[in-house]
Design an enzyme around this catalytic site. Structure first.
Site, PDB file in Angstrom:
ATOM      1  CB  ALA A  23      -3.686   3.761   4.217  1.00 24.43           C
ATOM      2  CD  GLN A  80      -2.306  -0.512   4.811  1.00 20.57           C
ATOM      3  OE1 GLN A  80      -2.073   0.665   4.339  1.00 20.57           O
ATOM      4  NE2 GLN A  80      -1.372  -0.895   5.500  1.00 20.57           N
ATOM      5  NE  ARG A 123       2.834  -3.030   5.039  1.00 22.14           N
ATOM      6  CZ  ARG A 123       3.461  -2.498   4.216  1.00 22.14           C
ATOM      7  NH1 ARG A 123       3.514  -1.102   4.271  1.00 22.14           N
ATOM      8  NH2 ARG A 123       4.296  -2.881   3.078  1.00 22.14           N
ATOM      9  N   PRO A 143       0.798  -0.994  -0.027  1.00 19.98           N
ATOM     10  CG  PRO A 143      -0.070  -1.128   2.058  1.00 19.98           C
ATOM     11  CD  PRO A 143       0.681  -2.059   1.172  1.00 19.98           C
ATOM     12  N   GLY A 189       7.858  -1.259  -2.985  1.00 18.45           N
ATOM     13  CA  GLY A 189       7.087  -0.115  -2.919  1.00 18.45           C
ATOM     14  C   GLY A 189       7.731   0.983  -3.837  1.00 18.45           C
ATOM     15  NE  ARG A 190      11.093   3.626  -0.411  1.00 17.65           N
ATOM     16  CZ  ARG A 190      11.927   3.721   0.397  1.00 17.65           C
ATOM     17  NH1 ARG A 190      12.494   4.957   0.905  1.00 17.65           N
ATOM     18  NH2 ARG A 190      12.038   2.717   1.015  1.00 17.65           N
ATOM     19  CG  LEU A 241      15.343   0.511   1.173  1.00 12.29           C
ATOM     20  CD1 LEU A 241      16.459   0.945   2.356  1.00 12.29           C
ATOM     21  CD2 LEU A 241      15.429   1.120  -0.123  1.00 12.29           C
ATOM     22  CE1 TYR A 272      -0.382   7.305  10.096  1.00 15.81           C
ATOM     23  CE2 TYR A 272       0.309   5.146   8.930  1.00 15.81           C
ATOM     24  CZ  TYR A 272       0.544   6.622   9.037  1.00 15.81           C
ATOM     25  OH  TYR A 272       1.260   7.378   8.389  1.00 15.81           O
TER      26      TYR A 272
HETATM   27  C1  FMN Z   1       4.553   7.058  -1.140  1.00 13.75           C
HETATM   28  C2  FMN Z   1       4.447   6.088  -0.193  1.00 13.75           C
HETATM   29  C3  FMN Z   1       3.019   6.035   0.391  1.00 13.75           C
HETATM   30  C4  FMN Z   1       3.229   4.886   1.389  1.00 13.75           C
HETATM   31  N1  FMN Z   1       1.835   4.737   1.979  1.00 13.75           N
HETATM   32  C5  FMN Z   1       1.807   3.535   2.780  1.00 13.75           C
HETATM   33  C6  FMN Z   1       0.229   3.230   3.112  1.00 13.75           C
HETATM   34  O1  FMN Z   1      -0.601   3.746   2.758  1.00 13.75           O
HETATM   35  N2  FMN Z   1       0.124   2.279   4.027  1.00 13.75           N
HETATM   36  C7  FMN Z   1       1.306   1.426   4.435  1.00 13.75           C
HETATM   37  O2  FMN Z   1       1.145   0.468   5.175  1.00 13.75           O
HETATM   38  N3  FMN Z   1       2.544   1.666   4.089  1.00 13.75           N
HETATM   39  C8  FMN Z   1       2.705   2.700   3.263  1.00 13.75           C
HETATM   40  N4  FMN Z   1       4.045   3.255   2.707  1.00 13.75           N
HETATM   41  C9  FMN Z   1       5.031   2.248   3.112  1.00 13.75           C
HETATM   42  C10 FMN Z   1       5.180   1.207   2.018  1.00 13.75           C
HETATM   43  O3  FMN Z   1       4.090   0.366   1.684  1.00 13.75           O
HETATM   44  C11 FMN Z   1       6.644   0.261   2.080  1.00 13.75           C
HETATM   45  O4  FMN Z   1       6.337  -0.324   3.278  1.00 13.75           O
HETATM   46  C12 FMN Z   1       7.690   1.103   2.119  1.00 13.75           C
HETATM   47  O5  FMN Z   1       7.702   2.011   1.153  1.00 13.75           O
HETATM   48  C13 FMN Z   1       9.125   0.185   2.065  1.00 13.75           C
HETATM   49  O6  FMN Z   1       9.117  -0.360   0.956  1.00 13.75           O
HETATM   50  P1  FMN Z   1      10.042   0.295  -0.411  1.00 13.75           P
HETATM   51  O7  FMN Z   1      11.570   0.463   0.317  1.00 13.75           O
HETATM   52  O8  FMN Z   1      10.139  -1.038  -1.129  1.00 13.75           O
HETATM   53  O9  FMN Z   1       9.517   1.351  -0.794  1.00 13.75           O
HETATM   54  C14 FMN Z   1       4.190   4.142   1.823  1.00 13.75           C
HETATM   55  C15 FMN Z   1       5.349   4.510   1.253  1.00 13.75           C
HETATM   56  C16 FMN Z   1       5.625   5.496   0.239  1.00 13.75           C
HETATM   57  C17 FMN Z   1       6.831   5.644  -0.239  1.00 13.75           C
END
Ligand code: FMN
Length: 361
Positions: free
Chosen positions: A62, A104, A234, A23, A328-329, A306, A186
């Protein structure tokens, strides 16, 4: 044999591969009016692109169970029928292309009512579509945030019911999997951690009391979420505090409780509930938390944080550290990561390619 592209079945839902999108809030819905909280063209294009790129499962960002459960006034929500109808366009497209649509379900607790991150993310009041946040205890997240209002016992029960209503609507909107947001500081995470929960009633103090709200939400959602569909949770595996916080030991214990209450997979993240802590980020830095739950319990897990490289992702699965990876990113940078990974791995690594894109295989 590629591990990333092996299908995965939970209950009656088969996810075509192990490359999943976690998410990620887009903070791009209308803050007020008839379309408040409803997905827009941006959301459709955003999720459609990752679907066309071969992502096996997409967990939509979310999505608040009530307006005051949004992180920003621009978050998605699922508290009315307009929103349900708008989500259907997304779930229909994902399902038609073979991507499993998940959502989510969230309540932002003491970190609710902030501005969009690209505008600084500061708490906002009623003059900027904001509101007064609520939490288990009147403890501010940091010096920037307001002191939240302590939920009464009756209000706690109301929120439990709101999660169940949201789950009912998510089902109606066409989602195959729901994820309960218990991470990142949260509302549910606020209850779990002794750092943010100082209650002296049945919802605070002991481990049993601090996990009560989360398990009541899980029970209420599981009751309306069909038996043939999976339910995820989560968690932040640690607050990253030296003492006085939620710990990886708590996470392992709680994973067993969650499984007993009908959770099918733990999505293992970390942090977000305590300000000013040092988080040692680096490639796959949260994977050991997922691996511990996987080794010490029978609950399936997904690893996140990551994970960016094909070989790295393959190894996490091959080493049995997780059942799936969430990118994610990296998926924001490259919506076709799954398709390119399948191409790199070759052999039996198969991914769905839309007919329109076949000339690019
Ligand atoms: C723009 C953005 C929005 C995010 N929104 C949520 C979210 O809505 N719910 C959540 O549990 N995590 C959220 N995260 C965390 C990501 O789900 C993820 O756990 C985090 O970015 C680490 O993974 P990554 O290194 O692959 O980006 C968000 C992250 C980013 C970058």
């Amino acid at each position: 044999m590629s591990a990333l592209f092996e299908p995965y079945t939970l209950r009656d839902v088969t996810i075509p591969n192990r490359v999943w999108m976690p998410p990620m809030c887009q903070y791009s819905a209308a803050p007020e009016g008839p379309d408040a909280g409803a997905p827009t063209d941006w959301h459709f294009a955003h999720y459609a692109a990752r679907t066309a790129g071969g992502t096996g499962l997409i967990i939509v960002e979310a999505t608040a169970v009530r307006p005051e459960g949004r992180i920003t006034p621009y978050d998605l929500g699922i508290w009315n029928d307009t929103q349900v109808e708008a989500f259907r366009r997304i779930t229909r497209f994902l399902s038609d292309q073979g991507t499993i649509p998940a959502v989510q379900l969230a309540h932002a607790g003491r970190k609710a009512s902030t501005d969009q991150p690209w505008k600084g993310g500061a708490p906002v009041g009623p003059d900027a579509h904001g509101w007064q946040p609520v939490a288990p205890s009147p403890l501010a997240f940091d010096e920037r945030h307001p002191v939240p209002t302590e939920l009464t016992l009756a209000q706690i029960q109301e929120v439990v019911g709101q999660f169940a209503d949201a789950a009912r609507r998510a089902l109606d909107a066409g989602f195959e999997i729901a994820e309960i947001h218990g991470a990142h500081g949260y509302l549910i995470g606020n209850f779990l951690s002794p750092h943010s929960n100082h209650r002296t009633d049945a919802y605070g103090g002991s481990y049993e009391n601090r996990t009560r709200f989360a398990l009541e939400v899980v029970d209420a959602v599981r009751e309306v979420w069909p038996d043939d569909k999976p339910l995820f949770f989560r968690i932040s595996a640690t607050d990253w505090l030296q003492k006085g916080g939620w710990t990886p030991d708590d996470t392992v214990r709680f994973a067993r409780d969650l499984q007993a209450h009908g959770i099918d997979l733990l999505d293992v993240s970390s942090g977000g509930n305590a300000s000013g802590v040092h988080i040692p980020t680096g490639p796959g830095y949260q994977v050991p938390f997922a691996a511990r739950v996987k080794a010490e319990t029978t609950l399936p897990v997904a690893a996140v944080g990551l994970i960016t490289e094909v070989e790295q992702a393959e190894k996490i699965l091959a080493n049995d550290e997780a059942d799936a990876v969430l990118l994610g990113r990296e998926l924001l940078r490259n919506p076709s990561w799954a398709r390119l990974a399948a191409r790199e791995l070759g052999g039996d690594a198969q991914v769905h390619v839309p007919d329109q894109y076949h000339r690019s295989v």
